[in-house]
Design a protein around this motif. Structure first.
Motif, PDB file in Angstrom:
ATOM      1  N   ALA A  24      96.506 126.322  57.848  1.00  0.00           N
ATOM      2  CA  ALA A  24      95.387 127.274  57.931  1.00  0.00           C
ATOM      3  C   ALA A  24      95.339 127.899  59.316  1.00  0.00           C
ATOM      4  CB  ALA A  24      94.068 126.571  57.601  1.00  0.00           C
ATOM      5  N   LEU A  25      96.412 128.610  59.669  1.00  0.00           N
ATOM      6  CA  LEU A  25      96.500 129.241  60.998  1.00  0.00           C
ATOM      7  C   LEU A  25      95.792 130.594  60.956  1.00  0.00           C
ATOM      8  CD1 LEU A  25     100.226 128.292  61.779  1.00  0.00           C
ATOM      9  CD2 LEU A  25      98.170 127.330  62.861  1.00  0.00           C
ATOM     10  N   THR A  26      94.478 130.573  60.788  1.00  0.00           N
ATOM     11  CA  THR A  26      93.740 131.803  60.533  1.00  0.00           C
ATOM     12  C   THR A  26      92.829 132.220  61.692  1.00  0.00           C
ATOM     13  OG1 THR A  26      92.061 130.454  59.436  1.00  0.00           O
ATOM     14  CG2 THR A  26      93.733 131.481  58.026  1.00  0.00           C
ATOM     15  N   SER A  27      92.906 131.505  62.804  1.00  0.00           N
ATOM     16  CA  SER A  27      92.120 131.884  63.997  1.00  0.00           C
ATOM     17  C   SER A  27      92.884 131.402  65.223  1.00  0.00           C
ATOM     18  CB  SER A  27      90.734 131.227  63.961  1.00  0.00           C
ATOM     19  OG  SER A  27      90.879 129.820  64.109  1.00  0.00           O
ATOM     20  N   TRP A  28      92.561 131.944  66.387  1.00  0.00           N
ATOM     21  CA  TRP A  28      93.238 131.469  67.610  1.00  0.00           C
ATOM     22  C   TRP A  28      92.936 130.000  67.865  1.00  0.00           C
ATOM     23  CZ3 TRP A  28      97.197 134.029  68.416  1.00  0.00           C
ATOM     24  CH2 TRP A  28      97.228 135.418  68.343  1.00  0.00           C
ATOM     25  N   ALA A  29      91.726 129.565  67.506  1.00  0.00           N
ATOM     26  CA  ALA A  29      91.387 128.149  67.684  1.00  0.00           C
ATOM     27  C   ALA A  29      92.298 127.275  66.822  1.00  0.00           C
ATOM     28  CB  ALA A  29      89.918 127.916  67.328  1.00  0.00           C
ATOM     29  N   ALA A  30      92.600 127.732  65.601  1.00  0.00           N
ATOM     30  CA  ALA A  30      93.486 126.968  64.719  1.00  0.00           C
ATOM     31  C   ALA A  30      94.898 126.906  65.297  1.00  0.00           C
ATOM     32  CB  ALA A  30      93.508 127.594  63.321  1.00  0.00           C
TER      33      ALA A  30
END
Lengths: 193, 193
Positions: free
Chosen positions: A79-85
């Motif tokens: 779930a690489l859907t945000s910079w935090a991820a």
């Protein structure tokens, strides 16, 4: 081979016992007898579940270890859907390999069955699945407007896979995660643009 | 050990003969007797030049091969002072490893002496020298105003080294240079900014 539920459980127990043993030690010279002793199984059981013997068992263990490589990066990798991820994924990769240090169970297994078509298939499948997750993450970041459109998800995901493999290879030789961190951070910076 | 000029030449002839043999074949099971036969040397000669025997000879061959890894990237690697030079270096790396394909003589040698302090030192020295060249190239591009000042030459040169190692590792497993090209091109794009 069709196995009963109990048979599948026994087969899985042998694989997991062998995997734990191979993770705990330098298994360069491990034999089927070692695996039998560790897992408390008879020769006939081993050959019942792994008719082709050592190579088949070792390949099953390698497949099991390859699955763990990806599991250890979840839920971030999927779930690489945000910079935090992405940052959490980066940290989980570094932490996993820092903990593993100079001992790579999958690498050692590949040293034993390496070069065979079965071993190449295990590695190719692992790398493909790994890269798919990264590629999907890049595409989703693009769809969300967080990564520029001009960046090629195929090429950059391939770069991430190569970078991680090389960073880990340097770690196995030097004991330091510096290169792994450097390549992950540089590629992440490139992704951010 | 102090050797005469003739002694040094003989020692070098043994190393180069062994290296050529190891490059030509899968030397997983190579013995000192094989090396003696190939290089036309006696047992006493081998132990004269390599008193510690097989490991010492193999380490000398590994050092020789490590030198070739860098030589094969010259003159480009030593003078990364323009974008054209970086592109020529990138092409020379890809061409070298494409030609080598799935057979890595240095990797096989390391499989035989791997894990020993001597083997780790050969690899660490190779990686250090390699990275120094790349770091120097980045710093020179910055001095010439061709690369942004904010970019960290230490980190980005480490990323290049990890990337190339990983790209080659994928090539050894898959036979394809796709990942090697992807990581080199992505890091070059990052360098260009």
């Amino acid at each position: 081979m069709a196995l009963t539920t109990k048979g599948r459980a026994t087969r899985q127990r042998i694989i997991e016992g062998a995997a734990a043993y191979l993770r705990s030690d330098e298994p360069a010279g491990v034999t089927l007898d070692d695996i039998r002793a560790i897992t408390g199984t008879s020769k006939s059981q081993i050959f019942h579940y792994f008719p082709d013997g050592k190579e088949e068992l070792f390949l099953a263990v390698a497949r099991h270890e390859a699955g763990r490589v990806l599991d250890d990066q979840q839920p971030h990798l999927g779930a690489l859907t945000s910079w935090a991820a992405w940052e959490r994924w980066r940290d989980s990769v570094v932490a996993r390999y820092r903990a593993q240090g100079r001992h790579c169970p999958l690498g050692t297994l590949m040293g034993q069955v390496g070069g065979t078509p079965g071993a190449q298939e295990v590695i190719a499948t692992l790398l493909n699945q790994w890269q798919s997750h990264v590629r999907k993450g890049i595409a989703e970041m693009q769809a969300a407007g967080l990564v520029r459109e001009g960046l090629d998800p195929d090429r950059v995901s391939a770069a991430f896979i190569a970078g991680v493999q090389g960073g880990v290879l340097v770690l196995l030789n030097t004991g330091s995660v510096t290169h792994l961190e450097a390549v992950l951070d540089t590629l992440l910076e490139h992704l951010r643009g």
